[in-house]
Motif scaffolding. Sequence first.
Motif, PDB file in Angstrom:
ATOM      1  N   VAL A 144      44.463  38.374  44.085  1.00 11.06           N
ATOM      2  CA  VAL A 144      44.345  39.589  43.283  1.00 11.06           C
ATOM      3  C   VAL A 144      44.383  40.768  44.236  1.00 11.06           C
ATOM      4  O   VAL A 144      43.638  40.808  45.222  1.00 11.06           O
ATOM      5  CB  VAL A 144      43.030  39.599  42.471  1.00 11.06           C
ATOM      6  CG1 VAL A 144      42.888  40.902  41.698  1.00 11.06           C
ATOM      7  CG2 VAL A 144      42.976  38.416  41.529  1.00 11.06           C
ATOM      8  N   GLY A 145      45.239  41.749  43.947  1.00 13.00           N
ATOM      9  CA  GLY A 145      45.342  42.936  44.792  1.00 13.00           C
ATOM     10  C   GLY A 145      44.039  43.716  44.791  1.00 13.00           C
ATOM     11  O   GLY A 145      43.452  43.970  43.741  1.00 13.00           O
ATOM     12  N   ALA A 146      43.566  44.077  45.993  1.00 13.05           N
ATOM     13  CA  ALA A 146      42.300  44.806  46.118  1.00 13.05           C
ATOM     14  C   ALA A 146      42.523  46.237  46.589  1.00 13.05           C
ATOM     15  O   ALA A 146      41.571  46.972  46.817  1.00 13.05           O
ATOM     16  CB  ALA A 146      41.369  44.071  47.082  1.00 13.05           C
ATOM     17  N   GLU A 152      49.737  37.242  33.611  1.00 12.92           N
ATOM     18  CA  GLU A 152      50.866  36.627  34.302  1.00 12.92           C
ATOM     19  C   GLU A 152      50.797  36.955  35.793  1.00 12.92           C
ATOM     20  O   GLU A 152      50.190  37.928  36.211  1.00 12.92           O
ATOM     21  CB  GLU A 152      52.181  37.087  33.695  1.00 12.92           C
ATOM     22  CG  GLU A 152      52.373  38.587  33.742  1.00 12.92           C
ATOM     23  CD  GLU A 152      53.374  39.064  32.716  1.00 12.92           C
ATOM     24  OE1 GLU A 152      54.162  39.949  33.074  1.00 12.92           O
ATOM     25  OE2 GLU A 152      53.362  38.571  31.592  1.00 12.92           O
ATOM     26  N   ILE A 153      51.418  36.108  36.566  1.00  6.83           N
ATOM     27  CA  ILE A 153      51.406  36.257  38.013  1.00  6.83           C
ATOM     28  C   ILE A 153      52.716  36.897  38.459  1.00  6.83           C
ATOM     29  O   ILE A 153      53.796  36.468  38.076  1.00  6.83           O
ATOM     30  CB  ILE A 153      51.224  34.877  38.688  1.00  6.83           C
ATOM     31  CG1 ILE A 153      49.876  34.276  38.276  1.00  6.83           C
ATOM     32  CG2 ILE A 153      51.325  35.002  40.195  1.00  6.83           C
ATOM     33  CD1 ILE A 153      49.658  32.870  38.776  1.00  6.83           C
ATOM     34  N   VAL A 154      52.602  37.930  39.293  1.00  9.89           N
ATOM     35  CA  VAL A 154      53.768  38.621  39.844  1.00  9.89           C
ATOM     36  C   VAL A 154      54.141  37.941  41.162  1.00  9.89           C
ATOM     37  O   VAL A 154      53.314  37.830  42.068  1.00  9.89           O
ATOM     38  CB  VAL A 154      53.451  40.116  40.087  1.00  9.89           C
ATOM     39  CG1 VAL A 154      54.610  40.811  40.772  1.00  9.89           C
ATOM     40  CG2 VAL A 154      53.088  40.792  38.787  1.00  9.89           C
ATOM     41  N   LYS A 155      55.371  37.470  41.266  1.00 11.09           N
ATOM     42  CA  LYS A 155      55.826  36.820  42.505  1.00 11.09           C
ATOM     43  C   LYS A 155      56.347  37.874  43.466  1.00 11.09           C
ATOM     44  O   LYS A 155      57.094  38.772  43.073  1.00 11.09           O
ATOM     45  CB  LYS A 155      56.908  35.782  42.201  1.00 11.09           C
ATOM     46  CG  LYS A 155      56.374  34.622  41.403  1.00 11.09           C
ATOM     47  CD  LYS A 155      57.401  33.532  41.240  1.00 11.09           C
ATOM     48  CE  LYS A 155      56.768  32.417  40.417  1.00 11.09           C
ATOM     49  NZ  LYS A 155      57.440  31.156  40.578  1.00 11.09           N
ATOM     50  N   THR A 156      55.930  37.757  44.736  1.00 14.46           N
ATOM     51  CA  THR A 156      56.332  38.730  45.743  1.00 14.46           C
ATOM     52  C   THR A 156      56.327  38.081  47.124  1.00 14.46           C
ATOM     53  O   THR A 156      56.031  36.890  47.256  1.00 14.46           O
ATOM     54  CB  THR A 156      55.397  39.963  45.702  1.00 14.46           C
ATOM     55  OG1 THR A 156      55.914  40.964  46.559  1.00 14.46           O
ATOM     56  CG2 THR A 156      53.984  39.611  46.107  1.00 14.46           C
ATOM     57  N   THR A 157      56.664  38.875  48.119  1.00 15.74           N
ATOM     58  CA  THR A 157      56.663  38.413  49.515  1.00 15.74           C
ATOM     59  C   THR A 157      55.808  39.362  50.346  1.00 15.74           C
ATOM     60  O   THR A 157      55.579  40.512  49.945  1.00 15.74           O
ATOM     61  CB  THR A 157      58.092  38.407  50.090  1.00 15.74           C
ATOM     62  OG1 THR A 157      58.574  39.759  50.109  1.00 15.74           O
ATOM     63  CG2 THR A 157      59.024  37.525  49.278  1.00 15.74           C
ATOM     64  N   GLY A 199      44.540  45.078  41.407  1.00 17.03           N
ATOM     65  CA  GLY A 199      44.052  44.473  40.180  1.00 17.03           C
ATOM     66  C   GLY A 199      45.027  43.495  39.538  1.00 17.03           C
ATOM     67  O   GLY A 199      44.754  42.943  38.483  1.00 17.03           O
ATOM     68  N   VAL A 200      46.159  43.282  40.189  1.00 21.56           N
ATOM     69  CA  VAL A 200      47.208  42.410  39.647  1.00 21.56           C
ATOM     70  C   VAL A 200      47.182  41.071  40.385  1.00 21.56           C
ATOM     71  O   VAL A 200      47.007  41.024  41.601  1.00 21.56           O
ATOM     72  CB  VAL A 200      48.597  43.072  39.814  1.00 21.56           C
ATOM     73  CG1 VAL A 200      49.707  42.147  39.374  1.00 21.56           C
ATOM     74  CG2 VAL A 200      48.641  44.384  39.069  1.00 21.56           C
ATOM     75  N   LYS A 201      47.358  40.004  39.636  1.00 22.31           N
ATOM     76  CA  LYS A 201      47.426  38.673  40.249  1.00 22.31           C
ATOM     77  C   LYS A 201      48.834  38.473  40.790  1.00 22.31           C
ATOM     78  O   LYS A 201      49.802  38.658  40.064  1.00 22.31           O
ATOM     79  CB  LYS A 201      47.094  37.616  39.201  1.00 22.31           C
ATOM     80  CG  LYS A 201      46.609  36.320  39.777  1.00 22.31           C
ATOM     81  CD  LYS A 201      46.080  35.417  38.681  1.00 22.31           C
ATOM     82  CE  LYS A 201      44.762  34.857  39.151  1.00 22.31           C
ATOM     83  NZ  LYS A 201      44.218  33.867  38.243  1.00 22.31           N
ATOM     84  N   VAL A 202      48.915  38.142  42.084  1.00 24.44           N
ATOM     85  CA  VAL A 202      50.223  37.980  42.726  1.00 24.44           C
ATOM     86  C   VAL A 202      50.341  36.600  43.369  1.00 24.44           C
ATOM     87  O   VAL A 202      49.350  36.007  43.784  1.00 24.44           O
ATOM     88  CB  VAL A 202      50.476  39.069  43.802  1.00 24.44           C
ATOM     89  CG1 VAL A 202      50.524  40.446  43.196  1.00 24.44           C
ATOM     90  CG2 VAL A 202      49.440  39.019  44.899  1.00 24.44           C
ATOM     91  N   GLU A 203      51.566  36.125  43.424  1.00 20.29           N
ATOM     92  CA  GLU A 203      51.886  34.897  44.151  1.00 20.29           C
ATOM     93  C   GLU A 203      52.729  35.310  45.343  1.00 20.29           C
ATOM     94  O   GLU A 203      53.795  35.905  45.186  1.00 20.29           O
ATOM     95  CB  GLU A 203      52.660  33.933  43.255  1.00 20.29           C
ATOM     96  CG  GLU A 203      52.985  32.616  43.952  1.00 20.29           C
ATOM     97  CD  GLU A 203      53.748  31.670  43.042  1.00 20.29           C
ATOM     98  OE1 GLU A 203      54.935  31.408  43.351  1.00 20.29           O
ATOM     99  OE2 GLU A 203      53.167  31.215  42.043  1.00 20.29           O
TER     100      GLU A 203
END
Length: 169
Positions: free
Chosen positions: A143-145, A59-64, A85-89
């Motif tokens: 994706v968070g690096a 799932e995609i984590v929504k953020t700003t 390692g998390v997929k973010v929008e």
Amino acid sequence: MKWAFIVLRFWNSGCIMTSRRRLVLMYEDGKIMKKLLAYAAVSSLALILVACGGGKKTEIVKTTPEEILKTYQAGASAGDKKFKGVKVEVTGTVGETDQDLNGVPFMTFALDNEVLPVFNFKKELAKSVASLKAGDKVTLVCVGAGELVRTPTFKDCEFAINVPAGGKK
């Protein structure tokens, strides 16, 4: 036990044995076969997990950009725990765009801070990234690096319009 006898007959084809010896071998071979079957089952399960993303959330984590910056300012470990390692929008206003020495396009969002999160795109999106102007509003899926030289970094960014609902491709 029938399968063990068949396997034993295959392994010992052409050999003459007494019935008692044959039963002992069948029992021992049965234990070996059970171990082999258990190993095969575990290996298959491991392959399935790897093929399906290793059990990680897709799932995609929504953020700003502001939330990302605030989290990393609280500490690199806190930021990495939440985003690495998390997929973010991420939705925000374009600050600047450029390319690194390898030709990988990147972008920052417009924030009132010296340290800005960096969003690295796939090389094939270089023209699309170059067409962005400061002040444009965009939504990215990345994706968070982790943190690199005290800078929150994201990789494999795409424009959200190109990513199907649910984040799977």
